[in-house]
Design an enzyme around this catalytic site. Structure first.
Site, PDB file in Angstrom:
ATOM      1  N   ALA A 103      48.157  47.288  45.824  1.00 16.02           N
ATOM      2  CA  ALA A 103      46.763  47.710  45.751  1.00 16.02           C
ATOM      3  C   ALA A 103      46.617  49.012  44.985  1.00 16.02           C
ATOM      4  O   ALA A 103      45.634  49.230  44.271  1.00 16.02           O
ATOM      5  CB  ALA A 103      46.181  47.849  47.153  1.00 16.02           C
ATOM      6  N   ASP A 181      43.908  47.546  54.823  1.00 13.38           N
ATOM      7  CA  ASP A 181      44.754  47.945  55.949  1.00 13.38           C
ATOM      8  C   ASP A 181      46.203  47.977  55.506  1.00 13.38           C
ATOM      9  O   ASP A 181      46.620  47.238  54.611  1.00 13.38           O
ATOM     10  CB  ASP A 181      44.597  46.963  57.105  1.00 13.38           C
ATOM     11  CG  ASP A 181      45.168  45.595  56.784  1.00 13.38           C
ATOM     12  OD1 ASP A 181      46.298  45.284  57.230  1.00 13.38           O
ATOM     13  OD2 ASP A 181      44.497  44.826  56.074  1.00 13.38           O
ATOM     14  N   GLY A 324      47.408  42.226  51.796  1.00 16.47           N
ATOM     15  CA  GLY A 324      46.678  43.263  52.507  1.00 16.47           C
ATOM     16  C   GLY A 324      46.438  44.462  51.610  1.00 16.47           C
ATOM     17  O   GLY A 324      46.302  44.321  50.385  1.00 16.47           O
ATOM     18  N   GLU A 325      46.369  45.642  52.189  1.00 18.12           N
ATOM     19  CA  GLU A 325      46.229  46.902  51.466  1.00 18.12           C
ATOM     20  C   GLU A 325      44.862  47.077  50.813  1.00 18.12           C
ATOM     21  O   GLU A 325      44.589  48.124  50.226  1.00 18.12           O
ATOM     22  CB  GLU A 325      47.316  47.051  50.386  1.00 18.12           C
ATOM     23  CG  GLU A 325      48.738  46.872  50.878  1.00 18.12           C
ATOM     24  CD  GLU A 325      49.758  46.966  49.759  1.00 18.12           C
ATOM     25  OE1 GLU A 325      49.472  47.603  48.720  1.00 18.12           O
ATOM     26  OE2 GLU A 325      50.844  46.388  49.915  1.00 18.12           O
ATOM     27  N   GLY A 326      44.020  46.051  50.835  1.00 19.36           N
ATOM     28  CA  GLY A 326      42.759  46.077  50.102  1.00 19.36           C
ATOM     29  C   GLY A 326      42.854  45.442  48.734  1.00 19.36           C
ATOM     30  O   GLY A 326      41.888  45.454  47.965  1.00 19.36           O
TER      31      GLY A 326
END
Length: 369
Positions: A103, A181, A324-326
């Protein structure tokens, strides 16, 4: 909202829908521009939504987006439900801060600043910058299958921290948030929340997460979600208690962030199953809050699909990004920016009272708004 007492019912009064009158004005303006209505697909819908969220026509460009990522470790990871070792989420945070995470690379490409908020990492806070750790509630969360993830006091602190981050972003002029997240065990906690709120079984909402766990790990994860669900059901009538039982500090903070962002009229782009689960809890608190969120992409995680369906949110992209991570939400940001640019810059060709499809008059090209 009262400073000395957290009453989630207040959100129902504080959160308003995006401006319906402005939405109608934006739709009317779009009818007076080319190309024809529908030719831009969902970009039309996005442009109108942004205008209503901003309360202005024409819509302003999205110039100050921010990626906000909440981080934490979950005790349930000790059961081997993730492809990463329990307590190792700080390595993901370090990659995000160093610019080597997936991300972070996408954010750099899109020129979007990244903010990481440590709510419950299982590491010495001295290993990370003070700006990252200043909201931390505890070191790791409890094992949701056998104990509460947080105490009631910790849950309130985490929720208030999420609200504070939302206020800080709104006060700084952030005009769109990409929400992500960084966690180990977070998708298991998210699965419990989704299963509890949607009334489904553990196997229906349990995916393989961002690490692509094997069949044995998936079965362990299903068992953990099942055990967590048994503990979560008695707390369904109290969203903050539900988050304390199973959500952990990071998910609790994300829920507070989503609700306060809606209060502050800040649009948020959701990422994967974790942000979708938090949004589902937030919707239980204040149903109008959903109108301030976009689903960035369809990750393929069954829990995310259930949550988005319950909230009637249709993802902008279908990329199957589970890291994840955005990251998945960040991929949708160019579409949001494109919709804003088109809604703002397409010239108005017909007067307001002209029938749809009427030829342009002598003042074609002038904005009549």
């Amino acid at each position: 909202m009262s400073e000395d007492r957290l009453n989630l019912d207040d959100f129902g009064d504080l959160i308003e829908r995006p401006d319906g009158g402005v939405r109608r004005d934006a739709e009317e303006r779009r009818l007076r521009t080319a190309p024809p209505r529908g030719a831009l697909g969902r970009l039309d819908e996005l442009g109108v939504w942004l205008a209503a969220a901003q309360g202005r026509v024409p819509v302003a460009p999205v110039e100050r987006p921010r990626m906000v990522v909440f981080a934490g470790d979950h005790g349930v990871a000790e059961l081997g439900v993730s492809g990463r070792p329990a307590g190792s989420a700080h390595t993901l945070v370090r990659a995000a801060l160093d610019g080597t995470g997936a991300a972070a690379i996408l954010a750099r490409l899109a020129d979007v600043p990244v903010r990481v908020v440590d709510m419950g990492l299982d590491c010495d806070p001295g290993e990370l910058p003070a700006e990252v750790t200043r909201h931390r509630v505890r070191r790791g969360s409890g094992r949701l299958d056998v104990e509460d993830a947080l105490t009631a006091q910790e849950a309130e602190r985490a929720f208030r921290a999420g609200m504070a981050v939302a206020d800080e972003e709104a006060d700084a002029g952030t005009d769109a948030v990409v929400l992500g997240d960084l966690s180990v065990g977070g998708t298991t906690a998210a699965g419990v929340l989704v299963a509890a709120l949607c009334g489904t079984d553990a196997s229906v909402v349990t995916g393989r997460g961002g690490t692509g766990i094997d069949d044995l790990a998936w079965m362990r994860k299903c068992a953990a979600v099942r055990d967590g669900l048994r503990r979560a059901r008695p707390a369904l009538g109290d969203p903050l208690r539900l988050l304390a039982v199973t959500g952990g500090a990071d998910l609790t903070a994300m829920t507070g962030f989503l609700l306060q962002s809606a209060v502050r009229r800040t649009p948020v782009i959701l990422d994967g199953v974790v942000s979708a689960a938090c949004a589902l809890v937030a919707q239980r608190v204040a149903f109008r809050a959903t109108d301030w969120w976009l689903a960035g992409q369809r990750s393929g995680e069954p829990g995310q699909a259930r949550a988005l369906d319950r909230m009637a949110l249709d993802p902008l992209l279908d990329q199957g990004v589970t890291v994840g991570e955005g990251a998945g939400a960040l991929l949708a940001l160019p579409l949001v920016r494109a919709a804003a640019a088109l809604a703002a810059e397409l010239p108005v060709d017909a007067p307001a009272d002209a029938p749809v499809g009427a030829p342009a008059g002598p003042d074609a090209g002038l904005d009549a708004t």
